[in-house]
Design an enzyme around this catalytic site. Sequence first.
Site, PDB file in Angstrom:
ATOM      1  N   ASP A   1      -2.276  -9.581  15.835  1.00 16.65           N
ATOM      2  CA  ASP A   1      -3.004  -9.515  14.677  1.00 16.65           C
ATOM      3  C   ASP A   1      -4.637  -9.209  15.051  1.00 16.65           C
ATOM      4  O   ASP A   1      -5.102  -9.831  15.632  1.00 16.65           O
ATOM      5  CB  ASP A   1      -3.204 -11.055  13.919  1.00 16.65           C
ATOM      6  CG  ASP A   1      -3.829 -10.970  12.437  1.00 16.65           C
ATOM      7  OD1 ASP A   1      -5.023 -11.229  12.395  1.00 16.65           O
ATOM      8  OD2 ASP A   1      -3.025 -10.802  11.662  1.00 16.65           O
TER       9      ASP A   1
ATOM     10  N   ASN B   1     -12.572  -3.931   6.469  1.00 13.04           N
ATOM     11  CA  ASN B   1     -12.481  -3.228   4.884  1.00 13.04           C
ATOM     12  C   ASN B   1     -13.269  -3.226   4.078  1.00 13.04           C
ATOM     13  O   ASN B   1     -13.906  -2.502   3.260  1.00 13.04           O
ATOM     14  CB  ASN B   1     -11.044  -3.456   4.458  1.00 13.04           C
ATOM     15  CG  ASN B   1      -9.457  -2.791   5.170  1.00 13.04           C
ATOM     16  OD1 ASN B   1      -9.796  -1.831   5.572  1.00 13.04           O
ATOM     17  ND2 ASN B   1      -8.468  -3.354   5.196  1.00 13.04           N
TER      18      ASN B   1
ATOM     19  N   HIS C   1     -11.677   0.993   3.268  1.00 10.71           N
ATOM     20  CA  HIS C   1     -10.280   1.229   3.926  1.00 10.71           C
ATOM     21  C   HIS C   1     -10.164   2.530   4.736  1.00 10.71           C
ATOM     22  O   HIS C   1      -9.233   2.287   5.467  1.00 10.71           O
ATOM     23  CB  HIS C   1      -9.429   1.339   2.695  1.00 10.71           C
ATOM     24  CG  HIS C   1      -9.071   0.077   1.812  1.00 10.71           C
ATOM     25  ND1 HIS C   1      -8.822  -0.854   2.225  1.00 10.71           N
ATOM     26  CD2 HIS C   1      -9.648  -0.279   0.649  1.00 10.71           C
ATOM     27  CE1 HIS C   1      -8.588  -1.829   1.352  1.00 10.71           C
ATOM     28  NE2 HIS C   1      -9.348  -1.271   0.430  1.00 10.71           N
TER      29      HIS C   1
ATOM     30  N   ASP D   1      -8.132   2.202   8.280  1.00 10.54           N
ATOM     31  CA  ASP D   1      -7.160   3.077   8.724  1.00 10.54           C
ATOM     32  C   ASP D   1      -7.341   3.639  10.252  1.00 10.54           C
ATOM     33  O   ASP D   1      -6.443   3.514  11.085  1.00 10.54           O
ATOM     34  CB  ASP D   1      -6.963   4.361   7.752  1.00 10.54           C
ATOM     35  CG  ASP D   1      -6.196   3.834   6.317  1.00 10.54           C
ATOM     36  OD1 ASP D   1      -5.965   2.688   6.147  1.00 10.54           O
ATOM     37  OD2 ASP D   1      -6.280   4.664   5.624  1.00 10.54           O
TER      38      ASP D   1
ATOM     39  N   GLU E   1      -2.168  -5.752   9.214  1.00 13.93           N
ATOM     40  CA  GLU E   1      -3.046  -5.575  10.700  1.00 13.93           C
ATOM     41  C   GLU E   1      -1.914  -6.339  11.647  1.00 13.93           C
ATOM     42  O   GLU E   1      -2.663  -6.661  12.680  1.00 13.93           O
ATOM     43  CB  GLU E   1      -4.214  -6.249  10.395  1.00 13.93           C
ATOM     44  CG  GLU E   1      -4.346  -7.631  10.268  1.00 13.93           C
ATOM     45  CD  GLU E   1      -4.374  -8.007   8.916  1.00 13.93           C
ATOM     46  OE1 GLU E   1      -4.906  -9.316   8.585  1.00 13.93           O
ATOM     47  OE2 GLU E   1      -3.986  -7.344   7.880  1.00 13.93           O
TER      48      GLU E   1
END
Length: 293
Positions: free
Chosen positions: A161, A169, A174, A178, A204
């Site tokens: 994680d 984010n 975002h 990415d 994630e």
Amino acid sequence: MLATGADLFGVSGVSLRQQMYYALLLVLEAYVAYLIYRSARVGNRYSRAMVLPLIAMVTLGAFDGVNAHLHLTPLPTYIMPLSVYSFLYFILQMIRDQLVRSQFLESRTLELGYRAALLQERAERDPLTQCRNRGSFERDLPSVIWTARSAGTPLSLLLFDIDHFKQFNDTFGHAAGDMILRGFARTVRAELDKQKSFYRWGGEEFVVLLPGCDLDAAAVIGNRLRRTVAAFLQYEKHPVTVSVGVSVCHGGDDTAQALFERADSALYAAKAAGRNCLRVESPQAAIGEEALG
């Protein structure tokens, strides 16, 4: 038929039969030529291939018929039956057409097979990270467990994680998230061999299956990956770290769901311990930064 009937009743029908034969031949061949012409105009390849045999039959038959009436040669000629050899062209065209069609169908089959495989591959891949997706993981895990159980070899699972991913984010957008996901996937993939399967579970979270690795070996690999990510992955000078949970298949009645849930519980333990660390499924066997140096 009339000439044969006349012969049966004792009347010579040879002359009548010969005259009627050539007359009917011209009429019927003209009709057949018309049908073939119509079919050839709409693209029928077989009809086009029939043109040569038809011309040969008409030409040789006309010569036989004219010679029978005008006696152009001292002997009667029956060369029209030789026109049957012109049908070899038609037969060869049919064979060629079938070969071309077979090659096309074979090529088309290969193309469709390739497209199906490509679509299957795309359906099993996460488009952002190019890892295998959750559906692929849920389908593969039971069979991997069964294989390990049948072979009597260990199987471990790593659950990753990315720490504070929501903050990345919210702070950078975002697009930044990415980039971090892609960077994490590239970093981990570069460290894994082909025997280890890498999946994006969702968001994630990522999963690595480690066939042949017991809990200790999996913990070593997980910590090595965790350190590599922390050392090389960052965004806008902000380091990216991960928390890792490890579980091992115990055989017997152990299930895919239980294996994953133990790794998930270990992952939550790693987060509770301050993140950027690894925990195994047993609280007594925790392995973190201190244990592995």
